[in-house]
Design a protein around this motif. Structure first.
Motif, PDB file in Angstrom:
ATOM      1  N   SER A  44      -8.462  -8.111  -0.836  1.00 30.72           N
ATOM      2  CA  SER A  44      -6.939  -7.573  -0.447  1.00 30.72           C
ATOM      3  C   SER A  44      -6.042  -8.712   0.153  1.00 30.72           C
ATOM      4  O   SER A  44      -6.871  -9.775   0.342  1.00 30.72           O
ATOM      5  CB  SER A  44      -6.960  -6.364   0.557  1.00 30.72           C
ATOM      6  OG  SER A  44      -7.376  -7.063   1.946  1.00 30.72           O
TER       7      SER A  44
ATOM      8  N   GLU B  26      -4.097   0.549  -2.079  1.00 30.83           N
ATOM      9  CA  GLU B  26      -3.515  -0.841  -1.911  1.00 30.83           C
ATOM     10  C   GLU B  26      -3.574  -1.426  -3.031  1.00 30.83           C
ATOM     11  O   GLU B  26      -4.250  -1.526  -3.969  1.00 30.83           O
ATOM     12  CB  GLU B  26      -4.644  -1.480  -0.879  1.00 30.83           C
ATOM     13  CG  GLU B  26      -4.374  -2.690  -0.306  1.00 30.83           C
ATOM     14  CD  GLU B  26      -5.208  -3.353   0.765  1.00 30.83           C
ATOM     15  OE1 GLU B  26      -5.645  -4.417   0.625  1.00 30.83           O
ATOM     16  OE2 GLU B  26      -5.227  -2.492   1.697  1.00 30.83           O
TER      17      GLU B  26
ATOM     18  N   SER C 295       1.044  -1.098   0.164  1.00 29.04           N
ATOM     19  CA  SER C 295      -0.038   0.116  -0.173  1.00 29.04           C
ATOM     20  C   SER C 295       0.838   1.227  -0.006  1.00 29.04           C
ATOM     21  O   SER C 295       1.897   1.108   0.520  1.00 29.04           O
ATOM     22  CB  SER C 295      -0.880   0.012   1.336  1.00 29.04           C
ATOM     23  OG  SER C 295      -0.331  -0.037   2.558  1.00 29.04           O
TER      24      SER C 295
ATOM     25  N   ARG D 264      -8.586   3.314  -1.328  1.00 28.47           N
ATOM     26  CA  ARG D 264      -9.264   3.273   0.082  1.00 28.47           C
ATOM     27  C   ARG D 264     -10.121   4.241   0.218  1.00 28.47           C
ATOM     28  O   ARG D 264      -9.919   5.357  -0.017  1.00 28.47           O
ATOM     29  CB  ARG D 264      -7.985   3.095   1.222  1.00 28.47           C
ATOM     30  CG  ARG D 264      -7.234   2.135   1.120  1.00 28.47           C
ATOM     31  CD  ARG D 264      -5.980   2.272   1.972  1.00 28.47           C
ATOM     32  NE  ARG D 264      -5.262   1.225   2.321  1.00 28.47           N
ATOM     33  CZ  ARG D 264      -4.128   1.311   3.036  1.00 28.47           C
ATOM     34  NH1 ARG D 264      -3.489   2.418   3.516  1.00 28.47           N
ATOM     35  NH2 ARG D 264      -3.300   0.001   3.474  1.00 28.47           N
TER      36      ARG D 264
END
Length: 473
Positions: free
Chosen positions: A464, A344, A339, A371
């Motif tokens: 993620s 990210e 990130s 994000r």
């Protein structure tokens, strides 16, 4: 202040809430969440499509970074021998391929060398992982470490970790690591039992491992060991011996991991055919974890997270803390996930695809996410639970959000089951709660998402790196 009470209460009333919260009346402690199929797919991460990924990255990279702790992750996807339980994408060790890969890694590091965001940030931790970074030869290792020191500003006392297979590591590689400031070595021992190691595809015998760990510990660096419980045919006696050997080696830290069984691994095929004895049952796995926690505490080890323990105060496990609480993780290499600021990302795993992108002077993204406003809240909750607690007052104050009325009923259910203890709005996980931490975190995070974003619309199913770990059983 945003109030999530109604949404959290509604989430608890969903049809499968008993499975989500381990509420089956006949369920034993070791089987509380066995029926839970809940998956955590972070809705606070908004996908950025490929045409805009490089543009958005460069916009972020030209900004001045906030003065927060950050870390660097370097991925080495090579192993000399594949472990039977492994399901990760990797490549057999090959000096020619590794030579080209190190060249490409250095090129990727050069891409970001002049960006303001990277140069305005002091690095608190560096982690070289894999794969097996020790598969690199001495020249390759020196070139990589030299490049890292050239590109980044490392804090005084920066935690610098090098993952290694104990059979690949030698005095020459140790000397190079120490020359460039590596001060923490992590070895995936998994078990000291020679017989169990053979089942895992590990070649080194018990005596060799113990001697090497003792020798390295004498240098004064941090030595961290991974141990796995739940292995095929593993008994409590086997596990107790592992714990005793651990203490004999004078290492500074250990991670106790439950065996993760992946459907298409070599280990799973061996178990299906009966070539290996069965793995310990659910209640036995919990007993193994409890014994590990108890034995280490009896010997004055401190528990830093649900799986990580340290002897004394030397090992802080800083990289892991930063990675789990949403800090900047500047990641490099094929398959690395990291990130930067509000982004990210996960990088391409295929080496050919990685090469093409790096040679075009591009960060080799596979996926990039933006994000949103709530991302740091989700990261903070995940990080706190990984350390075995939840500070509801602190979270409410930091994020101007009302959590206690909605979350305390969750905690009361788990407290009645012996999974946590509440005191002055602080939630502390018990040993059983730490064993089930991923399920507890999953239920909380999914409940918060329901309260903030509404019912799942199935539009964002990309995960993620952190959520992939959270969804492990």
């Amino acid at each position: 202040m945003m109030n999530l009470t109604n949404g959290l209460a509604e989430f608890m009333q969903l049809e499968n809430h008993k499975e989500l919260f381990g509420l089956k009346a006949t369920r034993k402690m070791s089987e509380l969440f066995n029926d839970c199929t809940l998956q955590y797919s972070p809705r606070h991460l908004l996908p950025i499509m490929p045409p805009k990924q490089q543009i958005r990255f460069r916009e972020q990279a030209t900004m001045v970074a906030k003065k927060n702790k950050s870390a660097v992750y370097i991925h080495i996807p090579f192993c000399k021998q594949r472990c039977s339980y492994c399901n990760f994408c990797g490549y057999p060790s090959d000096l020619v391929m590794q030579e080209e890969y190190v060249d490409l890694l250095c090129q990727e590091l050069s891409i970001i060398e002049d960006f303001e965001y990277y140069q305005s940030q002091m690095i608190s931790a560096v982690f070289i992982g894999g794969g097996s970074p020790s598969a690199l030869n001495e020249d390759q290792l020196e070139r990589l470490l030299s490049k890292i020191r050239k590109v980044f500003l490392l804090e005084s006392g920066c935690e610098f970790t090098f993952e290694s297979n104990i059979t690949d590591f030698n005095e020459a590689k140790l000397a190079i690591c120490l020359k460039y400031g590596v001060n923490r070595f992590s070895f995936g021992v998994q078990t000291f039992s020679t017989d169990l190691r053979r089942k895992l595809g590990r070649s080194a015998e018990q005596k060799v491992i113990v001697e090497k760990l003792k020798s390295l510990a004498q240098t004064g660096v941090n030595v961290i060991v991974d141990l796995i419980y739940g292995l095929p045919g593993q008994t409590m006696e086997d596990w107790q011996k592992d714990l005793e050997f651990l203490l004999q080696c004078n290492v500074t830290g250990v991670d106790l991991y439950k065996l993760q069984r992946f459907p298409h691994s070599i280990l799973e095929e061996k178990l299906k055919t009966g070539a290996y004895p069965p793995c310990p049952a659910a209640d036995e796995r919990m007993e193994l974890y409890e014994r590990g926690v108890g034995y280490l505490k009896e010997n004055a080890w401190q528990q830093l997270s649900c799986c990580h323990f340290t002897c004394g105060e030397k090992d802080k496990s800083l990289y892991n803390k930063l990675a789990k609480n949403g800090s900047d993780i500047f990641a490099f290499g094929a398959g690395a996930g990291g990130s930067i600021g509000e982004l990210e990302y996960i990088q391409v795993r295929d080496l050919n695809a990685y090469k093409k992108k790096v040679e075009k002077q591009e960060k080799p993204f596979a996926m990039v996410f933006q994000r949103d406003h709530f991302s740091s809240l989700f990261a903070k909750i995940s990080g706190q639970l990984d350390c075995g607690y939840l500070d509801l007052d602190g979270l409410e104050k930091s994020y101007a959000i009302e959590l206690k009325p909605g979350l305390l009923p969750y905690m009361k259910l788990w407290e009645n089951q012996g999974l946590c203890i509440s005191k002055n709005n602080d939630i502390m996980l018990t040993t059983h709660g730490k064993y089930w931490m991923r399920w507890i975190a999953r239920s909380i995070l999914c409940g918060l998402q329901y309260a903030i974003y509404g019912a799942e619309n199935n539009q964002n199913k990309q995960m993620s790196m952190m959520s992939e770990m959270m969804n492990l059983r």
